[in-house]
Design a protein around this motif. Sequence first.
Motif, short mmCIF file in Angstrom:
data_model
loop_
_atom_site.label_atom_id
_atom_site.label_comp_id
_atom_site.label_asym_id
_atom_site.label_seq_id
_atom_site.Cartn_x
_atom_site.Cartn_y
_atom_site.Cartn_z
N VAL A 68 0.72 -1.12 -0.14
CA VAL A 68 0.15 0.19 -0.44
C VAL A 68 1.22 1.29 -0.02
O VAL A 68 1.74 1.44 0.29
N CYS A 69 0.64 1.90 -0.85
CA CYS A 69 1.75 3.21 -1.15
C CYS A 69 0.29 4.44 -0.58
O CYS A 69 -1.09 4.09 -0.60
N TYR A 70 0.45 5.35 -0.27
CA TYR A 70 0.25 6.43 0.62
C TYR A 70 1.11 8.06 0.02
O TYR A 70 1.69 8.13 0.61
N GLU A 71 0.60 9.13 -0.64
CA GLU A 71 1.17 9.99 -1.49
C GLU A 71 2.94 9.60 -1.92
O GLU A 71 3.45 10.13 -1.57
N ALA A 591 -11.73 12.87 -4.57
CA ALA A 591 -10.00 11.37 -4.81
C ALA A 591 -10.15 11.21 -3.31
O ALA A 591 -9.54 9.96 -2.81
N LYS A 592 -9.11 12.27 -2.51
CA LYS A 592 -8.56 12.72 -1.20
C LYS A 592 -9.42 11.98 0.45
O LYS A 592 -9.01 10.57 0.62
N GLY A 593 -10.89 11.90 -0.24
CA GLY A 593 -11.73 10.99 0.60
C GLY A 593 -11.61 9.19 0.36
O GLY A 593 -11.68 9.17 1.04
N ILE A 594 -11.53 9.14 -0.70
CA ILE A 594 -11.53 7.98 -1.21
C ILE A 594 -10.35 7.47 -0.81
O ILE A 594 -9.84 6.29 -0.21
N GLN A 595 -8.81 7.77 -1.55
CA GLN A 595 -7.79 7.57 -0.95
C GLN A 595 -7.83 7.23 0.71
O GLN A 595 -6.94 6.16 1.14
N PHE A 596 -8.06 8.05 1.14
CA PHE A 596 -8.29 7.76 2.90
C PHE A 596 -8.76 6.21 3.62
O PHE A 596 -8.22 5.72 3.97
N LEU A 597 -10.11 6.74 2.93
CA LEU A 597 -11.00 4.90 3.04
C LEU A 597 -9.88 3.82 2.33
O LEU A 597 -9.65 3.24 2.71
N HIS A 598 -8.89 4.17 1.41
CA HIS A 598 -8.44 3.01 1.37
C HIS A 598 -7.10 2.41 1.54
O HIS A 598 -6.36 1.14 1.77
N THR A 599 -6.73 3.60 1.82
CA THR A 599 -5.27 3.63 2.76
C THR A 599 -4.75 3.99 4.20
O THR A 599 -3.43 4.47 4.59
N GLY A 600 -5.89 5.18 4.54
CA GLY A 600 -5.63 5.49 5.49
C GLY A 600 -6.12 4.67 6.94
O GLY A 600 -5.88 5.57 8.68
N ILE A 601 -6.43 3.80 6.59
CA ILE A 601 -6.99 2.45 7.95
C ILE A 601 -6.67 1.71 7.52
O ILE A 601 -6.58 1.06 6.80
N VAL A 602 -6.66 0.15 8.28
CA VAL A 602 -6.16 -1.24 8.04
C VAL A 602 -6.97 -1.94 8.57
O VAL A 602 -7.01 -2.05 10.04
#
Length: 640
Positions: A68-71, A591-602
């Motif tokens: 998983v990548c973030y930014e 897009a930022k909200g979706i990215q958070f849902l995908h990568t901001g939690i485990v």
Amino acid sequence: MAEKLSHIKLLVLLVLSISVSYTEQFQSSQTQTLLRIQHLLNYPPFLKSWNNVTDFCNMEPNSTLTIVCYEGSITQLHIIGDEGAPRLPNNFSIDSFVTTLVMLPSLTVLRLVSLGLWGSLPSKLTRLSSLEILNLTSNFFHGTIPPEISSLTRLQTLILDRNNFTGGLANSLDSLSALAVLSVKNNSLYGSLSDSLGNLENLRVLALSNNKFSGEVPDLSSLANLQILDLENNALGPRFPAVGNKIERIVLRKNEFTFGIPQEVQSYNQLEHLDISSNGFVGPFPASLLSLPSIAYVNIADNKFTGMLFEDLPCNPDLDFVNFSSNLLTGKLPSCLRPGSRNRVVLYAGNCLVSGDNNQHLISFCKNEALAVGIIPHHEKRKVISKIALALSVTGGIIVAIIVVGIVILVVRNFIAQRAGHEPPSRFVEENASTSYTSKVLRDARYITRATKLGALGLPAYRTFSLEELEEATNNFDTSTFIGEGTHDQMYRGQLKDGSFVTIICLKMKRYHGIQHFMPHIEIMSKLRHHHLISSLGHCFEYYLDDSSISRVFLVFEYVPNGTLRSWISEKQIKRKLTWAQRIAAVIGVAKGIQFLHTGIVPGLFSNNLKITDILLDQNLAAKICSYNLPSLGEYMGKV
């Protein structure tokens, strides 16, 4: 003027060129690091597709490999080998391997399971200072667990199961203030348990089974969120561990506990699993444990519990397994545990119960055994006292002295046993709104990562609301505050005392579900806080008075007044239209909200199935997602 504009354009192009070049170099560096890891792991089959042109940040996750990548930075690396994988060759160097790993400095989650890793765990692993989850299960690590691991202050999960670690647990573990899971099962750790374990305020799982720990278990009663305590197969004891009342699972099997069960255990309303078999417990068995509201598994086999069971004793309907075997119980098996009453397993051989089968002792056996361990059944105390008086009347001074000493020992032993069962409980830490980790927590799931903080600025702290607050905010849920309803919920607009507006969702629940069923869902929602999500501000539970189960759940969200994105783009009645710049900003926000849902939690929340009507605009026309794929509460809901 034209020449000046030309210079500005050249400067912008130069900056962009440098930025792109830096990004490409950084991504190339990460690629080389992963290829180096592939080499050090001896090119396992499940990594054979890796090469210089692999787009690691966009690989499809699977059960063996997830990146998983973030930014643009790799934040999660999950590599799961085959169960029982052999040790890597002798030329493997754990030092080189960890040196390579720390070249991924943004890692927050690292799972390296069943890969054949071996050697002493280098302390340089702590250079991954952002780690929140570390799982090194089923490898061949040996030596002590490096005490420097206590410097990973963001660590929430530490799982080192099924290795060959020796030594003890570091006394400095209490510096891991965020730690929620500590699991070191199936190693060769030894020594006493440090009192510092009692300072891990966020700890939900403590799993130390199949080691060589000994001595008393430290006081864990201040760990208000502790849900799983697994101490199986050590040499711990003799007192029953003191834990908080949110405990769901207690496993003390195969230890050296000898005192009785404390009275507090009978108030553990969230307890689902109790296994204290194969110890030396004495004293009366508290039959009320069978009717605890959440209990499903009770195993007290191979102890010296006494007491009389009665046919009319109540049982929890969800009780699936009971094992009374090899104790000193008398009376009759409760009718709720008899064959045919439910599809449950009930074992009770080796007691003195009136059951009509041949696997019970005579009642005299249990009486004699109880006396042998210093336990006097209530109905036998008068007979014993009479015998002592008779002996005193016919013996000399020396024998009298011996009997008096024996009585003193017996009284002291009973006194200690009673004190063990009636120690005043320590003051519990006040319940916060968070109990997310149920008995499934060991699956590395639902631990909210540090990324949750990135978008949470400007939001009030999540909290528990009182019903009175919500009634005041909605004028007793007046129809004028009603917004809408669904099959299971009603929605209201409220105004809090500070003047802020909120959305209140009321969910009607079926009976017989306690707080433990809902807190995992509440916990997840409480951590999903981001500028581009409709964030949860708190919750409130309303209870039935007769059985304390939950009748209604109120969820409080931030109120977003400007309608949906669709209405601003396509509906004719909207006088003001969004400019193209505002539309692009809305798309970027989504897009930022979706990215958070995908990568901001485990693990991430996927399959969101977003529609344009699920995007709301706040007072600044910032886009906020109001529908995401959370676990459903539907199984607990009744119709409104």
